[in-house]
Design a protein around this motif. Structure first.
Motif, PDB file in Angstrom:
ATOM      1  N   UNK A 156       0.821  -1.222   0.000  1.00 24.21           N
ATOM      2  CA  UNK A 156       0.000   0.000   0.000  1.00 24.21           C
ATOM      3  C   UNK A 156       0.854   1.271   0.000  1.00 24.21           C
ATOM      4  N   UNK A 157       2.045   1.131   0.569  1.00 24.28           N
ATOM      5  CA  UNK A 157       2.940   2.284   0.566  1.00 24.28           C
ATOM      6  C   UNK A 157       3.395   2.615  -0.857  1.00 24.28           C
ATOM      7  N   UNK A 158       3.510   1.605  -1.671  1.00 23.28           N
ATOM      8  CA  UNK A 158       4.029   1.819  -3.035  1.00 23.28           C
ATOM      9  C   UNK A 158       2.969   1.617  -4.114  1.00 23.28           C
ATOM     10  N   UNK A 159       1.752   1.402  -3.682  1.00 23.76           N
ATOM     11  CA  UNK A 159       0.697   1.122  -4.660  1.00 23.76           C
ATOM     12  C   UNK A 159       0.493   2.278  -5.645  1.00 23.76           C
ATOM     13  N   UNK A 160       0.499   3.488  -5.121  1.00 21.10           N
ATOM     14  CA  UNK A 160       0.321   4.673  -5.969  1.00 21.10           C
ATOM     15  C   UNK A 160       1.448   4.786  -6.978  1.00 21.10           C
ATOM     16  N   UNK A 161       2.678   4.623  -6.509  1.00 20.72           N
ATOM     17  CA  UNK A 161       3.833   4.711  -7.397  1.00 20.72           C
ATOM     18  C   UNK A 161       3.780   3.583  -8.443  1.00 20.72           C
ATOM     19  N   UNK A 162       3.293   2.426  -8.016  1.00 20.41           N
ATOM     20  CA  UNK A 162       3.169   1.286  -8.967  1.00 20.41           C
ATOM     21  C   UNK A 162       2.163   1.640 -10.062  1.00 20.41           C
ATOM     22  N   UNK A 163       1.021   2.204  -9.664  1.00 21.60           N
ATOM     23  CA  UNK A 163       0.015   2.610 -10.663  1.00 21.60           C
ATOM     24  C   UNK A 163       0.559   3.711 -11.577  1.00 21.60           C
ATOM     25  N   UNK A 164       1.452   4.512 -11.028  1.00 24.84           N
ATOM     26  CA  UNK A 164       2.041   5.601 -11.816  1.00 24.84           C
ATOM     27  C   UNK A 164       3.210   5.111 -12.688  1.00 24.84           C
ATOM     28  N   UNK A 165       3.543   3.815 -12.542  1.00 30.09           N
ATOM     29  CA  UNK A 165       4.650   3.258 -13.328  1.00 30.09           C
ATOM     30  C   UNK A 165       5.995   3.753 -12.857  1.00 30.09           C
ATOM     31  N   UNK A 166       6.107   4.013 -11.561  1.00 30.31           N
ATOM     32  CA  UNK A 166       7.346   4.609 -11.045  1.00 30.31           C
ATOM     33  C   UNK A 166       8.113   3.647 -10.134  1.00 30.31           C
ATOM     34  N   UNK A 167       7.851   2.347 -10.279  1.00 27.15           N
ATOM     35  CA  UNK A 167       8.630   1.384  -9.481  1.00 27.15           C
ATOM     36  C   UNK A 167       9.442   0.503 -10.426  1.00 27.15           C
ATOM     37  N   UNK A 168      10.418  -0.168  -9.865  1.00 28.27           N
ATOM     38  CA  UNK A 168      11.290  -0.996 -10.705  1.00 28.27           C
ATOM     39  C   UNK A 168      10.512  -2.203 -11.238  1.00 28.27           C
ATOM     40  N   UNK A 169      11.085  -2.816 -12.236  1.00 34.15           N
ATOM     41  CA  UNK A 169      10.482  -3.983 -12.889  1.00 34.15           C
ATOM     42  C   UNK A 169      10.221  -5.093 -11.869  1.00 34.15           C
ATOM     43  N   UNK A 170      11.212  -5.329 -11.044  1.00 31.36           N
ATOM     44  CA  UNK A 170      11.133  -6.412 -10.044  1.00 31.36           C
ATOM     45  C   UNK A 170      10.038  -6.119  -9.019  1.00 31.36           C
ATOM     46  N   UNK A 171      10.051  -4.879  -8.550  1.00 34.48           N
ATOM     47  CA  UNK A 171       9.071  -4.452  -7.554  1.00 34.48           C
ATOM     48  C   UNK A 171       7.659  -4.522  -8.140  1.00 34.48           C
ATOM     49  N   UNK A 172       7.572  -4.149  -9.379  1.00 35.05           N
ATOM     50  CA  UNK A 172       6.286  -4.140 -10.069  1.00 35.05           C
ATOM     51  C   UNK A 172       5.694  -5.555 -10.120  1.00 35.05           C
ATOM     52  N   UNK A 173       6.567  -6.512 -10.434  1.00 35.10           N
ATOM     53  CA  UNK A 173       6.106  -7.926 -10.510  1.00 35.10           C
ATOM     54  C   UNK A 173       5.589  -8.386  -9.148  1.00 35.10           C
TER      55      UNK A 173
END
Lengths: 181, 196, 155
Positions: free
Chosen positions: A9-26
């Motif tokens: 949840x801390x990184x959910x917004x950044x994930x939706x924004x496409x701002x996390x690394x490939x690994x983190x995204x997976x």
């Protein structure tokens, strides 16, 4: 290692924004697909984004470009007018033909020089010369001579008391300016 | 060497924008009009999101473009044109908000109309009444955010700008953008807990 | 823009104000408490070639008057008040009446009258710098002429 809900949840917004690394995204994707709670959170975030954008789009849709541009164009032309007016004002100040300001400025400068002398005695220029200025003179019927000798800056008032003696009297040519006798 | 850097920097600007910018730099108002036509809506949306007042937003958006026109000779293409433009817009908003505070009201009217229309046509995912309430609360919640937090969330929502671009506009780090966005979203979600 | 156009006018107005203010400021110059007048009476003649050593500091100046002899026969110093007559006796039944009128711009204005008894001989108004002086000469005396050296100084 799978992520817990809190980190997701801390990184959910950044994930939706496409701002996390490939690994983190997976990892987030895997967690969200498996976790109904985080899926709901994702959905809330997406709806929030949608509502906000929709509101702003709606607000902007009512502004036509013509009216919007008119406001800019007006500012541009006003800016140019201001610019031109400034130069129109400055030109006579700069050009010698219309030195309207020169009169007051000259007056101010002259006064400044005159009064600086009064208020700052140390300036030292003092009276222009040692020559005494004779404002009025009356010989009451006698002949008078007023002599001013430039080299020694001396003023002499000469009285010719008697016409007979006058011829014998040598005419004074100059007198002293020494401050003491 | 410096000239190479400049050439590299120019690549950042989209060719069409750059072309128009160069024309503007020679005093071509027509070229600037094209740029304004391209970006006015998004600039207005960003400003509206931050100020939450239609008339003020319109005024500031026009002022933003006017300032951009005046300063365009200083634009060297080191960033994208729109990033540069948004930077001016955000700074204008912050300056404006420092000068005066306004109560939010008018955007709500627009949203009400939007929701009404969508509800009527059955395209809105929400019930019309529920949607009205959501947006109303959204705006109230937005208004509780600081201009910096409003700016990040609005820039992201309107233009889908990257964190890097937002950080350039706001003059802060990408980490700051991320944390501000997280905070802003969290605050909005809290306020709209029952509606999202 | 109107403000810009008004600027030269404002400058003019300010300078006029300054001119207006300058008069009282000038008048506000504080006059010294009284002044010292020193009157030297010199007898110049061609009867001898004596030169009074007391006049040595004036020698160069006096010589250009073309008399061969100069003698200081009297010297009188008075502290006088502004706008009050000061009377100095001059040999030969004459008197010198000096009225200090004003002190402005470091200049003293003196109204000077030389009288023979009650009969006026010369009536003049002179402005002198502080510690300045002028000469008044011509009256006949003992085969020569009198030269009055009038020196004024603020305390």
């Amino acid at each position: 290692m799978t992520m817990d809900c809190e980190s997701v949840r801390r990184t959910l917004g950044a994930w939706l924004d496409g701002e996390v690394s490939e690994k983190e995204s997976r990892e987030i994707r895997a967690h969200v697909e498996a976790c109904p709670s985080c899926r709901a959170e994702r959905s809330r975030l997406e709806r929030l984004q949608f509502v906000l954008r929709a509101a702003l789009e709606e607000g902007a849709s009512k502004v036509t470009f013509e009216s919007f541009w008119h406001g800019i164009e007006r500012r541009i032309s006003q800016g140019r007018v201001r610019h031109r007016e400034f130069w129109d004002w400055l030109r006579p100040v700069i050009l010698p033909r219309r030195l309207a300001w020169a009169i007051p400025v000259t007056v101010v400068c002259v006064l400044a020089v005159l009064f600086a002398e009064q208020f700052f005695f140390g300036l030292g220029w003092g009276p222009r010369s040692n020559v005494a200025a004779v404002e009025s003179i009356d010989g009451h019927g006698f002949n008078l001579a007023l002599l001013r000798e430039s080299e020694t800056k001396t003023t002499v008032i000469w009285l010719f008391e008697d016409e007979d003696e006058e011829e014998d009297e040598p005419a004074p040519e100059a007198a002293s300016t020494d401050a003491s006798l | 060497m410096a000239p190479d850097v400049k050439e590299e920097q120019r690549v950042i600007v989209e060719p069409s924008d750059w072309e128009l910018v160069r024309k503007c730099q020679t005093g071509d108002v027509g070229a600037f009009q094209e740029l304004a036509a391209k970006y006015y809506q998004k600039v207005f949306m960003v400003i509206l999101g931050i100020l939450n007042h239609r008339e003020d937003a319109l005024e500031i958006a026009q002022e933003t473009f006017y300032r951009a026109f005046r300063k365009i000779r200083e634009f060297r293409g080191g960033s994208t044109f729109y990033t540069w433009l948004y930077r001016i817009a955000v700074n204008q908003c912050i300056d404006f908000q420092r000068r005066q505070r306004r109560a939010p009201a008018e955007v709500r009217e627009a949203i009400d109309e939007l929701l009404y229309e969508r509800g009527e046509h059955g395209t809105d995912p929400y019930d019309a009444l529920e949607g009205k309430e959501v947006m109303s609360r959204l705006l109230a919640a937005l208004n509780d955010l600081t201009p910096d937090h409003k700016a990040v969330i609005v820039l992201r929502a309107v233009e889908g700008l990257s964190y890097k671009e937002i950080s350039e506009i706001l003059g802060c780090s990408e980490g700051t953008v991320m944390s501000r966005l997280h905070y802003a979203r969290k605050k909005l979600q809290e306020k709209l807990a029952h509606f999202l | 823009m109107n403000r810009l156009q008004k600027l030269p006018r404002l400058t003019l107005l300010c300078s006029l104000l300054l001119v207006g203010l300058s008069a009282p400021l000038g008048a506000a110059e504080k006059a010294p408490q009284g002044l010292h007048l020193r009157i030297g009476t010199i007898l110049a003649s061609n009867e001898s070639e004596d030169f009074d050593p007391k006049l040595s500091r004036m020698k160069n100046q006096l010589e250009v008057i073309k008399y061969s002899s100069y003698r200081l026969i009297k010297e009188e110093v008075q502290k006088v008040q502004w706008r009050l007559n000061a009377v100095f006796e001059v040999p030969g039944g004459r008197s010198l009446v000096i009225l200090p009128q004003e002190y402005r711009n470091q200049r003293l204005a003196l109204k000077v009258r030389l009288l023979q008894g009650d009969k006026p001989l010369v009536d003049t108004t002179v402005r002198l710098r502080n510690r300045g002086y002028f000469l008044l000469g011509g009256p006949a005396h003992e085969g020569g002429v009198l030269i009055l050296s009038i020196f004024a100084m603020t305390p």
